[in-house]
Each structure stands twice: as structure tokens, then as C-alpha cells.
Scaffold this motif. Structure first.
Motif, PDB file in Angstrom:
ATOM      1  N   TYR A   1       0.860  -1.184   0.000  1.00  0.00           N
ATOM      2  CA  TYR A   1       0.000   0.000   0.000  1.00  0.00           C
ATOM      3  C   TYR A   1       0.895   1.233   0.000  1.00  0.00           C
ATOM      4  O   TYR A   1       1.869   1.302   0.752  1.00  0.00           O
ATOM      5  N   TYR A   2       0.569   2.200  -0.835  1.00  0.00           N
ATOM      6  CA  TYR A   2       1.458   3.341  -1.091  1.00  0.00           C
ATOM      7  C   TYR A   2       1.912   4.068   0.174  1.00  0.00           C
ATOM      8  O   TYR A   2       3.068   4.479   0.294  1.00  0.00           O
ATOM      9  N   ALA A   3       1.033   4.247   1.156  1.00  0.00           N
ATOM     10  CA  ALA A   3       1.379   4.987   2.369  1.00  0.00           C
ATOM     11  C   ALA A   3       2.415   4.248   3.214  1.00  0.00           C
ATOM     12  O   ALA A   3       3.128   4.870   4.007  1.00  0.00           O
ATOM     13  N   ASN A   4       2.521   2.945   3.032  1.00  0.00           N
ATOM     14  CA  ASN A   4       3.477   2.180   3.827  1.00  0.00           C
ATOM     15  C   ASN A   4       4.923   2.470   3.450  1.00  0.00           C
ATOM     16  O   ASN A   4       5.825   2.269   4.261  1.00  0.00           O
ATOM     17  N   TYR A   5       5.149   2.966   2.246  1.00  0.00           N
ATOM     18  CA  TYR A   5       6.504   3.374   1.891  1.00  0.00           C
ATOM     19  C   TYR A   5       6.970   4.515   2.797  1.00  0.00           C
ATOM     20  O   TYR A   5       8.152   4.605   3.137  1.00  0.00           O
ATOM     21  N   LEU A   6       6.034   5.378   3.198  1.00  0.00           N
ATOM     22  CA  LEU A   6       6.389   6.461   4.124  1.00  0.00           C
ATOM     23  C   LEU A   6       6.806   5.899   5.480  1.00  0.00           C
ATOM     24  O   LEU A   6       7.718   6.423   6.125  1.00  0.00           O
ATOM     25  N   LYS A   7       6.164   4.816   5.911  1.00  0.00           N
ATOM     26  CA  LYS A   7       6.572   4.150   7.151  1.00  0.00           C
ATOM     27  C   LYS A   7       7.958   3.537   6.994  1.00  0.00           C
ATOM     28  O   LYS A   7       8.784   3.617   7.905  1.00  0.00           O
ATOM     29  N   PHE A   8       8.197   2.909   5.855  1.00  0.00           N
ATOM     30  CA  PHE A   8       9.495   2.290   5.619  1.00  0.00           C
ATOM     31  C   PHE A   8      10.621   3.324   5.671  1.00  0.00           C
ATOM     32  O   PHE A   8      11.656   3.097   6.297  1.00  0.00           O
ATOM     33  N   ILE A   9      10.408   4.478   5.019  1.00  0.00           N
ATOM     34  CA  ILE A   9      11.481   5.478   5.016  1.00  0.00           C
ATOM     35  C   ILE A   9      11.614   6.160   6.377  1.00  0.00           C
ATOM     36  O   ILE A   9      12.705   6.593   6.738  1.00  0.00           O
ATOM     37  N   GLU A  10      10.530   6.220   7.141  1.00  0.00           N
ATOM     38  CA  GLU A  10      10.623   6.735   8.514  1.00  0.00           C
ATOM     39  C   GLU A  10      11.535   5.843   9.344  1.00  0.00           C
ATOM     40  O   GLU A  10      12.385   6.329  10.096  1.00  0.00           O
ATOM     41  N   ARG A  11      11.368   4.536   9.200  1.00  0.00           N
ATOM     42  CA  ARG A  11      12.231   3.603   9.922  1.00  0.00           C
ATOM     43  C   ARG A  11      13.690   3.799   9.497  1.00  0.00           C
ATOM     44  O   ARG A  11      14.594   3.776  10.329  1.00  0.00           O
ATOM     45  N   GLY A  12      13.892   3.977   8.208  1.00  0.00           N
ATOM     46  CA  GLY A  12      15.244   4.209   7.698  1.00  0.00           C
ATOM     47  C   GLY A  12      15.865   5.467   8.286  1.00  0.00           C
ATOM     48  O   GLY A  12      17.042   5.471   8.671  1.00  0.00           O
ATOM     49  N   ARG A  13      15.071   6.548   8.365  1.00  0.00           N
ATOM     50  CA  ARG A  13      15.582   7.800   8.951  1.00  0.00           C
ATOM     51  C   ARG A  13      15.891   7.625  10.434  1.00  0.00           C
ATOM     52  O   ARG A  13      16.914   8.100  10.929  1.00  0.00           O
ATOM     53  N   SER A  14      15.003   6.943  11.146  1.00  0.00           N
ATOM     54  CA  SER A  14      15.230   6.722  12.584  1.00  0.00           C
ATOM     55  C   SER A  14      16.510   5.937  12.821  1.00  0.00           C
ATOM     56  O   SER A  14      17.278   6.263  13.734  1.00  0.00           O
ATOM     57  N   GLU A  15      16.754   4.928  12.008  1.00  0.00           N
ATOM     58  CA  GLU A  15      17.970   4.135  12.153  1.00  0.00           C
ATOM     59  C   GLU A  15      19.211   4.934  11.738  1.00  0.00           C
ATOM     60  O   GLU A  15      20.271   4.794  12.348  1.00  0.00           O
TER      61      GLU A  15
ATOM     62  N   THR B   1      11.480   6.460  -4.444  1.00  0.00           N
ATOM     63  CA  THR B   1      12.450   7.482  -4.062  1.00  0.00           C
ATOM     64  C   THR B   1      11.722   8.630  -3.374  1.00  0.00           C
ATOM     65  O   THR B   1      10.545   8.889  -3.655  1.00  0.00           O
ATOM     66  N   ALA B   2      12.441   9.301  -2.487  1.00  0.00           N
ATOM     67  CA  ALA B   2      11.842  10.443  -1.792  1.00  0.00           C
ATOM     68  C   ALA B   2      12.907  11.453  -1.396  1.00  0.00           C
ATOM     69  O   ALA B   2      13.952  11.087  -0.860  1.00  0.00           O
ATOM     70  N   ALA B   3      12.627  12.712  -1.686  1.00  0.00           N
ATOM     71  CA  ALA B   3      13.399  13.824  -1.152  1.00  0.00           C
ATOM     72  C   ALA B   3      12.640  14.288   0.084  1.00  0.00           C
ATOM     73  O   ALA B   3      11.462  14.640  -0.009  1.00  0.00           O
ATOM     74  N   VAL B   4      13.293  14.252   1.236  1.00  0.00           N
ATOM     75  CA  VAL B   4      12.629  14.532   2.511  1.00  0.00           C
ATOM     76  C   VAL B   4      13.316  15.708   3.189  1.00  0.00           C
ATOM     77  O   VAL B   4      14.542  15.735   3.298  1.00  0.00           O
ATOM     78  N   THR B   5      12.513  16.662   3.640  1.00  0.00           N
ATOM     79  CA  THR B   5      13.027  17.782   4.415  1.00  0.00           C
ATOM     80  C   THR B   5      12.513  17.649   5.846  1.00  0.00           C
ATOM     81  O   THR B   5      11.298  17.565   6.067  1.00  0.00           O
ATOM     82  N   LEU B   6      13.447  17.613   6.777  1.00  0.00           N
ATOM     83  CA  LEU B   6      13.115  17.604   8.201  1.00  0.00           C
ATOM     84  C   LEU B   6      13.404  18.982   8.766  1.00  0.00           C
ATOM     85  O   LEU B   6      14.286  19.694   8.273  1.00  0.00           O
ATOM     86  N   VAL B   7      12.682  19.346   9.797  1.00  0.00           N
ATOM     87  CA  VAL B   7      12.952  20.586  10.509  1.00  0.00           C
ATOM     88  C   VAL B   7      13.119  20.246  11.985  1.00  0.00           C
ATOM     89  O   VAL B   7      12.470  19.339  12.507  1.00  0.00           O
ATOM     90  N   CYS B   8      14.022  20.943  12.611  1.00  0.00           N
ATOM     91  CA  CYS B   8      14.264  20.794  14.039  1.00  0.00           C
ATOM     92  C   CYS B   8      13.282  21.723  14.758  1.00  0.00           C
ATOM     93  O   CYS B   8      13.254  22.925  14.492  1.00  0.00           O
ATOM     94  N   LEU B   9      12.473  21.154  15.633  1.00  0.00           N
ATOM     95  CA  LEU B   9      11.486  21.937  16.377  1.00  0.00           C
ATOM     96  C   LEU B   9      11.839  21.961  17.852  1.00  0.00           C
ATOM     97  O   LEU B   9      12.248  20.943  18.422  1.00  0.00           O
ATOM     98  N   GLY B  10      11.632  23.117  18.479  1.00  0.00           N
ATOM     99  CA  GLY B  10      11.810  23.246  19.910  1.00  0.00           C
ATOM    100  C   GLY B  10      10.548  22.844  20.642  1.00  0.00           C
ATOM    101  O   GLY B  10       9.527  22.512  20.027  1.00  0.00           O
ATOM    102  N   ALA B  11      10.587  22.884  21.963  1.00  0.00           N
ATOM    103  CA  ALA B  11       9.446  22.497  22.791  1.00  0.00           C
ATOM    104  C   ALA B  11       8.222  23.355  22.517  1.00  0.00           C
ATOM    105  O   ALA B  11       7.088  22.919  22.731  1.00  0.00           O
TER     106      ALA B  11
END
Length: 131
Positions: free
Chosen positions: A21-35, A103-113
Motif C-alpha cells: 500500500y502506497y502509504a506504507n513506503y512512508l513508514k518504511f522510510i521513517e524507519r530508515g531515517r530513525s535508524e 524514491t523520496a526527497a525529505v526535508t526535516l525541521v528541528c522543532l523546539g518544545a
């Protein structure tokens, strides 16, 4: 330098057609980023507890190229593109062997409290910077 993380496709990852399912690729890449972050020496739970800082996805530009199916062994690669003041740009791919599926180009932002963009602490920047 690219980081790799293995992901197995389980039945729960597939849709009625038997493909991931297409949305699960987002879960897969989240795991990759976390690792990727973990292997760089950043403990995200501790970072949040001690500083209130978290990483949040700001933007994803994704391309679905080929389907994955039940029981495929996939590899998620994560590569740092740029490290800005409060921004991290990554390039991620999901592969089955040598075949690029996603493939995905992902932009993360650092957020404060307070939920607002926050400059990356120097110690964290040093851990994430290219070696």
C-alpha cells in the motif's frame, strides 16, 4: 555516505491487489531515517527529554516506481543532502536488490518544545554532519 536499513514486507503492508500500500513506503522510510539518526549517535528520546527538540517532516516529494509485494526483502537507503540551521535534507530510496522501487526527497525541521523551528544544537550538528 549512505545508510542502509532492511525491511521485510509483511501481509499487513499489502493492499487488496497484493502489493505494498502506497502509504506504507512512508513508514518504511521513517524507519530508515530513525535508524540513520541512531547510527549517527543521536538518541531522539533523550534529545526530546533533555532539550524539548524533535525532528519533524516538513516536506516529502515521492516517486513510486515499481511495486513491492508480500515477503520481499527491501533495503531503505538514507543519504544526507544538506544540513542547514534548523533543516535537514535527505534523499531516500527503497530497493529490492538493485531495483529502485521508491524514491523520496525529505526535508526535516528541528522543532523546539514550543513547536517552532529551532536551530540544531552544535553537538547534534556534529553527529549528523558528513564524516
Amino acid at each position: 555516505m549512505s545508510h542502509s536499513h532492511a525491511v521485510r514486507v509483511y501481509y499487513e503492508d499489502t493492499d487488496l491487489a497484493g502489493i505494498v500500500y502506497y502509504a506504507n513506503y512512508l513508514k518504511f522510510i521513517e524507519r530508515g531515517r530513525s535508524e540513520w539518526v541512531r547510527t549517527r549517535g543521536v538518541d531522539q528520546g533523550r534529545l526530546k527529554a533533555e532539550t524539548g527538540i524533535v525532528f519533524a517532516v516538513r516536506r516529502v516529494e515521492a516517486d513510486y516506481l515499481r511495486p513491492a509485494v508480500f515477503d520481499d526483502l527491501l533495503t531503505v537507503t538514507t543519504e544526507l543532502r544538506t544540513l542547514g540551521g534548523a533543516r535537514i535534507d535527505l534523499w531516500q530510496q527503497v530497493l529490492r536488490g538493485d531495483a529502485v522501487l521508491f524514491t523520496a526527497a525529505v526535508t526535516l525541521v528541528c522543532l523546539g518544545a514550543d513547536g517552532r523551528a529551532h536551530r540544531l544544537p552544535d553537538a547534534i550538528r556534529a553527529l549528523l554532519a558528513p564524516v
